[in-house]
Design a protein around this motif. Structure first.
Motif, PDB file in Angstrom:
ATOM      1  N   LEU A  76       0.827  -1.202   0.000  1.00 34.90           N
ATOM      2  CA  LEU A  76       0.000   0.000   0.000  1.00 34.90           C
ATOM      3  C   LEU A  76       0.858   1.248   0.000  1.00 34.90           C
ATOM      4  O   LEU A  76       1.957   1.262   0.570  1.00 34.90           O
ATOM      5  CB  LEU A  76      -0.905   0.019   1.230  1.00 34.90           C
ATOM      6  CG  LEU A  76      -1.951  -1.090   1.334  1.00 34.90           C
ATOM      7  CD1 LEU A  76      -2.688  -0.991   2.665  1.00 34.90           C
ATOM      8  CD2 LEU A  76      -2.941  -1.022   0.174  1.00 34.90           C
ATOM      9  N   LYS A  78       0.760   5.180   1.195  1.00 35.75           N
ATOM     10  CA  LYS A  78       0.083   6.168   2.035  1.00 35.75           C
ATOM     11  C   LYS A  78       0.444   7.564   1.547  1.00 35.75           C
ATOM     12  O   LYS A  78       1.357   7.750   0.750  1.00 35.75           O
ATOM     13  CB  LYS A  78       0.504   5.979   3.492  1.00 35.75           C
ATOM     14  CG  LYS A  78       0.164   4.599   4.054  1.00 35.75           C
ATOM     15  CD  LYS A  78       0.583   4.485   5.517  1.00 35.75           C
ATOM     16  CE  LYS A  78       0.223   3.122   6.084  1.00 35.75           C
ATOM     17  NZ  LYS A  78       0.613   3.002   7.511  1.00 35.75           N
ATOM     18  N   ARG A  80       0.276  11.987   2.848  1.00 32.82           N
ATOM     19  CA  ARG A  80       0.013  12.979   3.891  1.00 32.82           C
ATOM     20  C   ARG A  80       0.240  14.370   3.322  1.00 32.82           C
ATOM     21  O   ARG A  80       1.085  14.584   2.449  1.00 32.82           O
ATOM     22  CB  ARG A  80       0.920  12.745   5.101  1.00 32.82           C
ATOM     23  CG  ARG A  80       2.402  12.756   4.779  1.00 32.82           C
ATOM     24  CD  ARG A  80       3.218  12.136   5.884  1.00 32.82           C
ATOM     25  NE  ARG A  80       4.595  11.879   5.488  1.00 32.82           N
ATOM     26  CZ  ARG A  80       5.384  10.948   6.041  1.00 32.82           C
ATOM     27  NH1 ARG A  80       4.909  10.184   7.010  1.00 32.82           N
ATOM     28  NH2 ARG A  80       6.624  10.777   5.632  1.00 32.82           N
ATOM     29  N   PRO A 125      -3.489  13.100   7.150  1.00 31.52           N
ATOM     30  CA  PRO A 125      -3.445  11.838   6.411  1.00 31.52           C
ATOM     31  C   PRO A 125      -4.415  11.866   5.233  1.00 31.52           C
ATOM     32  O   PRO A 125      -5.551  12.331   5.359  1.00 31.52           O
ATOM     33  CB  PRO A 125      -3.863  10.799   7.453  1.00 31.52           C
ATOM     34  CG  PRO A 125      -3.734  11.480   8.776  1.00 31.52           C
ATOM     35  CD  PRO A 125      -3.990  12.918   8.528  1.00 31.52           C
ATOM     36  N   THR A 128      -5.389   5.847   1.663  1.00 28.83           N
ATOM     37  CA  THR A 128      -4.398   4.851   1.246  1.00 28.83           C
ATOM     38  C   THR A 128      -4.860   4.168  -0.030  1.00 28.83           C
ATOM     39  O   THR A 128      -6.056   4.012  -0.280  1.00 28.83           O
ATOM     40  CB  THR A 128      -4.217   3.814   2.369  1.00 28.83           C
ATOM     41  OG1 THR A 128      -3.755   4.495   3.541  1.00 28.83           O
ATOM     42  CG2 THR A 128      -3.206   2.754   1.997  1.00 28.83           C
ATOM     43  N   VAL A 160       3.950  11.100  -0.681  1.00 29.43           N
ATOM     44  CA  VAL A 160       3.494   9.729  -0.848  1.00 29.43           C
ATOM     45  C   VAL A 160       4.600   8.827  -0.319  1.00 29.43           C
ATOM     46  O   VAL A 160       5.776   9.011  -0.658  1.00 29.43           O
ATOM     47  CB  VAL A 160       3.183   9.418  -2.322  1.00 29.43           C
ATOM     48  CG1 VAL A 160       2.688   7.988  -2.468  1.00 29.43           C
ATOM     49  CG2 VAL A 160       2.157  10.405  -2.879  1.00 29.43           C
ATOM     50  N   THR A 162       5.736   4.679   1.416  1.00 26.82           N
ATOM     51  CA  THR A 162       5.428   3.257   1.536  1.00 26.82           C
ATOM     52  C   THR A 162       5.054   2.919   2.978  1.00 26.82           C
ATOM     53  O   THR A 162       5.164   3.755   3.886  1.00 26.82           O
ATOM     54  CB  THR A 162       6.634   2.417   1.125  1.00 26.82           C
ATOM     55  OG1 THR A 162       7.680   2.608   2.085  1.00 26.82           O
ATOM     56  CG2 THR A 162       7.121   2.799  -0.278  1.00 26.82           C
ATOM     57  N   GLU A 163       4.620   1.670   3.170  1.00 23.05           N
ATOM     58  CA  GLU A 163       4.287   1.213   4.524  1.00 23.05           C
ATOM     59  C   GLU A 163       5.500   1.226   5.444  1.00 23.05           C
ATOM     60  O   GLU A 163       5.350   1.277   6.670  1.00 23.05           O
ATOM     61  CB  GLU A 163       3.683  -0.188   4.454  1.00 23.05           C
ATOM     62  CG  GLU A 163       2.340  -0.226   3.734  1.00 23.05           C
ATOM     63  CD  GLU A 163       1.786  -1.633   3.613  1.00 23.05           C
ATOM     64  OE1 GLU A 163       0.918  -1.994   4.439  1.00 23.05           O
ATOM     65  OE2 GLU A 163       2.230  -2.372   2.703  1.00 23.05           O
TER      66      GLU A 163
END
Length: 426
Positions: A76, A78, A80, A125, A128, A160, A162-163
């Motif tokens: 996924l 993410k 912010r 946030p 996702t 953007v 990554t996990e």
């Protein structure tokens, strides 16, 4: 006023390698990335450039962002939004300015992404999404009318990652908040009764170029009254009270309903005996009335919820007011204007228990058959005065304080025509 810095984006933003900008500035790289992160060389492009947000009743504006990462990832992704550091007047740090922000990714459903959550340190946030080399974000912003004054233009940063926390795309987003139509509770109204007894409402716009909207029908049967007086300032949201005297001398109270389409509740009787007065005007949410001898009486409003008891016993405040052909007072304020038979306009400053000595405003006011104070029509600052000439044209005068008295300026602006159909304007 002293300013304090509300660091909405300091700790968290520094952790990802960005120094937050002061309001209206940009966020720039300042320190190394957190451990385990990699330098982002992906791109963030705001389609159409800066999002212009009309602030008020216009509704939300949406900006679309294309984020492309520089390498292939799995899992996924993410995102912010890093807001700049804000500077506030002391005590205003928690203001929201009526901001409502929602976000979506890749055409999905919009969800809340509030900018007001200071517990997150100015980090907002975003939704996702499954990893992809290209993502599309939509950010929808709806702002209250105070936003332009306090926010103006600002630049945030979209990241953007990554996990694992690796930033794969980063870029600036810019927003400019401009004045729109103020919310209904911030705008006033002008009421006008036609000769058939129909009451019409003109909402103010809050804009100087065209201060009044088209008229709206309120209701009929208002020709049973010989006097209509604003008791408190009205708003386009249906707030504000008035009183009306019928032909038998009974005074009736119309309370604001908070309903813009039907702004008054059913009338309630205040009391009789009001036919002894030749003029009734507002003063500080109470009334001032002139009797047939030219004596001025003040009725102060008390805290009673019972309309029959809401006005204190009258108190004589002045004599000699029969020299005036028109009187008008402020519903929520305490000043008054009076025109004599020679067309000279006089201002009466607030005093106790009535008014302080009059101040000459100027001549030539015999060109008007009526005039009245209104609340602010054009969003400039103070109450205004509107006046109808004998050809039915309506003119607006902005007001300023001169020697402690609110008086119309010498500059007028035509804001309507055809108002000769009305026999009462307030």
């Amino acid at each position: 006023m002293a300013h304090v810095r509300a660091a909405l984006a300091i700790a968290t933003v520094l952790a990802v390698g960005v120094t937050p900008a002061v309001l209206g500035g940009t966020a720039t790289a300042a320190v190394p990335l957190a451990a385990g992160a990699v330098s982002a060389s992906g791109t963030v492009v705001q389609e159409g450039g800066t999002l212009v947000v009309p602030s008020g009743e216009e509704g939300p504006a949406t900006t679309r962002i294309k984020a492309s990462q520089y390498r292939t990832t799995t899992g996924l992704l993410k995102a912010r939004l890093l807001l700049p550091t804000m500077e506030w007047d002391a005590g205003d740090e928690s203001q929201s300015f009526g901001l409502t922000t929602t976000c979506a990714v890749n055409g999905g459903a919009f969800q809340s992404c509030s900018w007001d959550d200071t517990e997150r340190g100015g980090v907002v946030p975003l939704p996702t999404a499954p990893a992809s080399t290209s993502l599309t974000y939509d950010i929808r912003v709806d702002a209250g009318s105070s936003a332009p004054l306090r926010l103006g233009g600002l630049t945030a940063t979209l990241e953007v990652f990554t996990e694992d926390g690796d930033v794969v795309a980063r870029g600036p987003l810019s927003f400019t908040f401009v004045p729109g139509t103020p919310e209904a509770y911030l705008r006033t109204t002008v009421l006008a009764r036609d000769k058939a007894g129909v009451l019409w409402q003109y909402e103010s716009t809050g804009h100087a170029d065209k201060p009044l909207k088209a008229r709206k029908h309120i209701g009929g049967g208002w020709n049973v009254y010989t006097s209509l007086t604003s008791l408190t300032s009205r708003t386009a949201g249906g707030q504000g009270d008035l009183v009306a005297r019928d032909r038998d001398g009974v005074l009736w109270y119309y309370e604001g309903s908070n309903n813009a389409d039907q702004p008054f509740k059913p009338r309630v009787r205040i009391g009789g005996g009001w036919n002894q007065y030749t003029a009734i005007i507002g003063r500080g949410m109470g009334l001032v009335a002139r009797d047939k001898s030219g004596v001025l009486w003040r009725y102060s409003r008390n805290g009673s919820d019972n309309p029959a008891l809401m006005l204190d016993a009258r108190r004589q405040v002045h004599t000699g007011f029969n020299i005036y052909t028109v009187l008008t007072g402020q519903a929520n304020g305490y000043d008054a204007l009076a025109r004599d038979r020679d067309g000279v306009l006089w201002a009466y400053p607030s005093g106790w228990p009535g008014y302080d000595p009059r101040v000459r405003v100027g001549g030539g006011w015999n060109t008007y058959d009526t005039f009245t104070y209104t609340s602010d029509l054009d969003g400039v600052r103070y109450d205004d005065v509107i006046a109808r000439d004998k050809e039915g044209r309506v003119w607006m005068y902005g007001c300023v304080y001169r020697n402690g008295t609110l008086v119309p300026t010498s500059t007028r602006k035509q804001i309507g025509w055809g108002w000769g159909i009305y026999d009462a304007i307030l």
